[in-house]
Design a protein around this motif. Structure first.
Motif, PDB file in Angstrom:
ATOM      1  N   TYR A 273       0.804  -1.232   0.000  1.00 25.99           N
ATOM      2  CA  TYR A 273       0.000   0.000   0.000  1.00 25.99           C
ATOM      3  C   TYR A 273       0.835   1.280   0.000  1.00 25.99           C
ATOM      4  O   TYR A 273       0.336   2.343  -0.376  1.00 25.99           O
ATOM      5  CB  TYR A 273      -0.978  -0.002   1.172  1.00 25.99           C
ATOM      6  CG  TYR A 273      -0.374   0.150   2.558  1.00 25.99           C
ATOM      7  CD1 TYR A 273      -0.433   1.362   3.232  1.00 25.99           C
ATOM      8  CD2 TYR A 273       0.247  -0.923   3.198  1.00 25.99           C
ATOM      9  CE1 TYR A 273       0.100   1.510   4.505  1.00 25.99           C
ATOM     10  CE2 TYR A 273       0.781  -0.788   4.457  1.00 25.99           C
ATOM     11  CZ  TYR A 273       0.706   0.418   5.108  1.00 25.99           C
ATOM     12  OH  TYR A 273       1.243   0.542   6.359  1.00 25.99           O
ATOM     13  N   GLN A 274       2.099   1.206   0.405  1.00 28.95           N
ATOM     14  CA  GLN A 274       2.917   2.420   0.438  1.00 28.95           C
ATOM     15  C   GLN A 274       3.833   2.570  -0.778  1.00 28.95           C
ATOM     16  O   GLN A 274       4.492   3.599  -0.935  1.00 28.95           O
ATOM     17  CB  GLN A 274       3.756   2.445   1.725  1.00 28.95           C
ATOM     18  CG  GLN A 274       2.881   2.577   2.968  1.00 28.95           C
ATOM     19  CD  GLN A 274       3.611   2.427   4.280  1.00 28.95           C
ATOM     20  OE1 GLN A 274       3.293   3.098   5.236  1.00 28.95           O
ATOM     21  NE2 GLN A 274       4.579   1.535   4.355  1.00 28.95           N
ATOM     22  N   VAL A 275       3.855   1.566  -1.629  1.00 29.42           N
ATOM     23  CA  VAL A 275       4.733   1.609  -2.799  1.00 29.42           C
ATOM     24  C   VAL A 275       4.437   2.803  -3.708  1.00 29.42           C
ATOM     25  O   VAL A 275       5.372   3.446  -4.210  1.00 29.42           O
ATOM     26  CB  VAL A 275       4.657   0.280  -3.583  1.00 29.42           C
ATOM     27  CG1 VAL A 275       5.444   0.354  -4.883  1.00 29.42           C
ATOM     28  CG2 VAL A 275       5.166  -0.870  -2.713  1.00 29.42           C
ATOM     29  N   PRO A 276       3.159   3.176  -3.951  1.00 33.41           N
ATOM     30  CA  PRO A 276       2.908   4.348  -4.802  1.00 33.41           C
ATOM     31  C   PRO A 276       3.543   5.630  -4.275  1.00 33.41           C
ATOM     32  O   PRO A 276       3.921   6.501  -5.070  1.00 33.41           O
ATOM     33  CB  PRO A 276       1.374   4.443  -4.817  1.00 33.41           C
ATOM     34  CG  PRO A 276       0.901   3.049  -4.564  1.00 33.41           C
ATOM     35  CD  PRO A 276       1.898   2.486  -3.596  1.00 33.41           C
ATOM     36  N   SER A 278       6.454   5.793  -2.634  1.00 32.32           N
ATOM     37  CA  SER A 278       7.860   5.666  -3.026  1.00 32.32           C
ATOM     38  C   SER A 278       8.037   5.988  -4.503  1.00 32.32           C
ATOM     39  O   SER A 278       8.977   6.683  -4.899  1.00 32.32           O
ATOM     40  CB  SER A 278       8.354   4.245  -2.733  1.00 32.32           C
ATOM     41  OG  SER A 278       9.602   4.000  -3.353  1.00 32.32           O
ATOM     42  N   SER A 279       7.122   5.488  -5.315  1.00 32.01           N
ATOM     43  CA  SER A 279       7.228   5.680  -6.763  1.00 32.01           C
ATOM     44  C   SER A 279       7.169   7.157  -7.134  1.00 32.01           C
ATOM     45  O   SER A 279       7.992   7.650  -7.917  1.00 32.01           O
ATOM     46  CB  SER A 279       6.100   4.921  -7.464  1.00 32.01           C
ATOM     47  OG  SER A 279       6.191   5.083  -8.866  1.00 32.01           O
ATOM     48  N   ARG A 280       6.218   7.875  -6.569  1.00 33.03           N
ATOM     49  CA  ARG A 280       6.083   9.290  -6.920  1.00 33.03           C
ATOM     50  C   ARG A 280       7.266  10.110  -6.406  1.00 33.03           C
ATOM     51  O   ARG A 280       7.767  10.988  -7.105  1.00 33.03           O
ATOM     52  CB  ARG A 280       4.764   9.844  -6.386  1.00 33.03           C
ATOM     53  CG  ARG A 280       3.566   9.431  -7.251  1.00 33.03           C
ATOM     54  CD  ARG A 280       2.362  10.310  -6.995  1.00 33.03           C
ATOM     55  NE  ARG A 280       2.650  11.726  -7.211  1.00 33.03           N
ATOM     56  CZ  ARG A 280       1.817  12.697  -6.843  1.00 33.03           C
ATOM     57  NH1 ARG A 280       0.673  12.401  -6.234  1.00 33.03           N
ATOM     58  NH2 ARG A 280       2.133  13.963  -7.067  1.00 33.03           N
ATOM     59  N   ALA A 291      11.093   1.239  -0.790  1.00 28.20           N
ATOM     60  CA  ALA A 291       9.672   0.934  -0.662  1.00 28.20           C
ATOM     61  C   ALA A 291       9.468   0.000   0.523  1.00 28.20           C
ATOM     62  O   ALA A 291      10.263  -0.913   0.759  1.00 28.20           O
ATOM     63  CB  ALA A 291       9.145   0.287  -1.936  1.00 28.20           C
ATOM     64  N   ILE A 304       8.298  -4.375  -8.181  1.00 26.26           N
ATOM     65  CA  ILE A 304       8.457  -2.987  -7.721  1.00 26.26           C
ATOM     66  C   ILE A 304       9.720  -2.377  -8.318  1.00 26.26           C
ATOM     67  O   ILE A 304       9.719  -1.237  -8.813  1.00 26.26           O
ATOM     68  CB  ILE A 304       8.500  -2.942  -6.184  1.00 26.26           C
ATOM     69  CG1 ILE A 304       7.126  -3.288  -5.598  1.00 26.26           C
ATOM     70  CG2 ILE A 304       8.966  -1.574  -5.681  1.00 26.26           C
ATOM     71  CD1 ILE A 304       7.148  -3.600  -4.117  1.00 26.26           C
ATOM     72  N   LYS A 307       9.488  -1.931 -12.260  1.00 23.80           N
ATOM     73  CA  LYS A 307       8.617  -0.821 -12.656  1.00 23.80           C
ATOM     74  C   LYS A 307       9.204   0.550 -12.314  1.00 23.80           C
ATOM     75  O   LYS A 307       8.625   1.577 -12.656  1.00 23.80           O
ATOM     76  CB  LYS A 307       7.244  -0.971 -11.983  1.00 23.80           C
ATOM     77  CG  LYS A 307       6.406  -2.116 -12.540  1.00 23.80           C
ATOM     78  CD  LYS A 307       5.154  -2.344 -11.716  1.00 23.80           C
ATOM     79  CE  LYS A 307       4.222  -1.132 -11.769  1.00 23.80           C
ATOM     80  NZ  LYS A 307       2.965  -1.394 -11.002  1.00 23.80           N
ATOM     81  N   ASP A 309       9.629   1.758  -9.235  1.00 19.99           N
ATOM     82  CA  ASP A 309       8.928   2.342  -8.103  1.00 19.99           C
ATOM     83  C   ASP A 309       9.837   2.551  -6.896  1.00 19.99           C
ATOM     84  O   ASP A 309       9.475   3.278  -5.967  1.00 19.99           O
ATOM     85  CB  ASP A 309       7.753   1.456  -7.684  1.00 19.99           C
ATOM     86  CG  ASP A 309       6.636   1.445  -8.724  1.00 19.99           C
ATOM     87  OD1 ASP A 309       6.519   2.431  -9.469  1.00 19.99           O
ATOM     88  OD2 ASP A 309       5.891   0.446  -8.779  1.00 19.99           O
TER      89      ASP A 309
END
Length: 350
Positions: A273-276, A278-280, A291, A304, A307, A309
């Motif tokens: 759930y917290q990966v997005p 890290s990605s941004r 991540a 991860i 991609k 991320d």
């Protein structure tokens, strides 16, 4: 990707697996003991690229509980040095430590604030308690803020002397640095409050002070909460702007978690759930990120990284369940990973 080395300054991690810092609540007087020696040493035998020691208080009031670890004196650092030496001598893992201060979330046990007599008077940027039923924390003066910055610097110096390869500053989860970052917990009117630039000042001054103790052989990470899930609070956009600043202050990686500062915040929890966040942060701030957050499988971790991320995979609960997640993943992927020579008879080769 998972088994591709990565460098931070002169520190090369053999793979992208990281044991995330996790409080063990098992210290007396802030000292590491035999439990910690076995706990961290055993994870290094599992091939993890970086073993990160738990949140470690830079002063007595910086602990979360009476049983949290500290590094505010030389005796504590010497106990930690024994762990670092084992990791370096008996594995290919690098050793990291998370320097922390609990602020208003200290003096607790089982997430309940204990009395001043049993614990201590908590401190914060502003006289705003974490929970309405808790006592009001002491509002730090500017002189006390400068003293705390020195505490972080001194702790970093002890950590370097103990042999740690990576220092991480804990700026997440509602602890003291995060309390300064958020406009909901920081209502100061001096140079440490108000504007975004003022609210990030405490962290940036800690980063600069810690960097004075480091060289190219010790890298610097910062953990942040990507968002605190609260209206008008610390946001992902704030985190991206902060990461841009941290990059200019010689921070090598931003470890992106979330939450922890606002009591009762609604946090949607799901696998990764917290990966997005890290990605941004990684892609919009142009920094290396880690991540974390319910990452439990090798295939998930590899995706991860593929991609774009994150650059490192921080694993928490899963590495408590399975200290050998890194080496077992290498068996499945047919990749090279450290495995103790004493255990070679158990290595899967087909």
């Amino acid at each position: 990707m998972l088994y591709t080395p990565v460098k931070f300054r002169n520190v090369e991690l053999k793979n992208r697996w990281v044991m995330s810092p996790m409080c063990m609540y098992s210290s007396k007087d802030g000292l590491a003991n035999d439990f910690h020696f076995v706990h961290y040493g055993s994870r290094s035998q599992g091939g993890t690229g970086l073993i990160m020691v738990e949140a470690t208080g830079v002063e007595l009031r910086g602990r979360i509980t009476n049983q949290c670890m500290g590094i505010w004196n030389d005796e504590q650092a010497e106990k930690l040095q024994k762990i670092v030496e084992f990791i370096h001598t008996n594995s290919e893992s690098k050793a990291g430590i998370q320097l922390a201060h609990s602020g208003r979330k200290g003096s607790t046990w089982n997430n309940i604030q204990i009395s001043v007599e049993e614990g201590w008077e908590t401190v914060a940027p502003s006289p705003v308690p974490y929970h309405p039923n808790e006592r009001i924390p002491h509002e730090l003066t500017e002189e006390e803020i400068r003293d705390l910055i020195q505490n972080f610097k001194d702790a970093a110096g002890r950590a370097v002397k103990a042999g740690f390869d990576i220092i991480e500053i804990h700026g997440a989860h509602g602890y003291l640095i995060h309390q300064f970052l958020s406009p909901l917990s920081n209502i100061r009117t001096d140079e440490y409050g108000g504007s975004f630039e003022n609210r990030i000042r405490f962290l940036l001054e800690i980063v600069d002070a810690v960097n004075e103790e480091l060289n190219e052989n010790t890298a610097l990470f910062v953990r942040i909460s990507g968002t605190e899930y609260a209206e008008n609070g610390w946001s992902l956009e704030d985190s991206i702007e902060l990461a841009k600043e941290l990059k200019t202050h010689d921070v090598d990686l931003v470890d992106v978690s979330s939450g922890g500062n606002i009591h009762g915040a609604k946090i949607p929890v799901f696998e990764g759930y917290q990966v997005p966040f890290s990605s941004r942060v990684r892609n919009e701030a142009g920094v290396k990120t880690g991540a974390v957050g319910l990452i439990t499988k090798m295939e998930q971790a590899e995706e991860i990284l593929q991609k774009g991320d994150a650059d490192l995979i921080f694993v928490a609960r899963e590495i408590l369940r399975n200290p050998y997640i890194a080496v077992q993943g290498s068996f499945e992927m047919k990749e090279e990973c450290f495995f103790p020579h004493q255990y070679l008879r158990a290595k899967i080769s087909s």
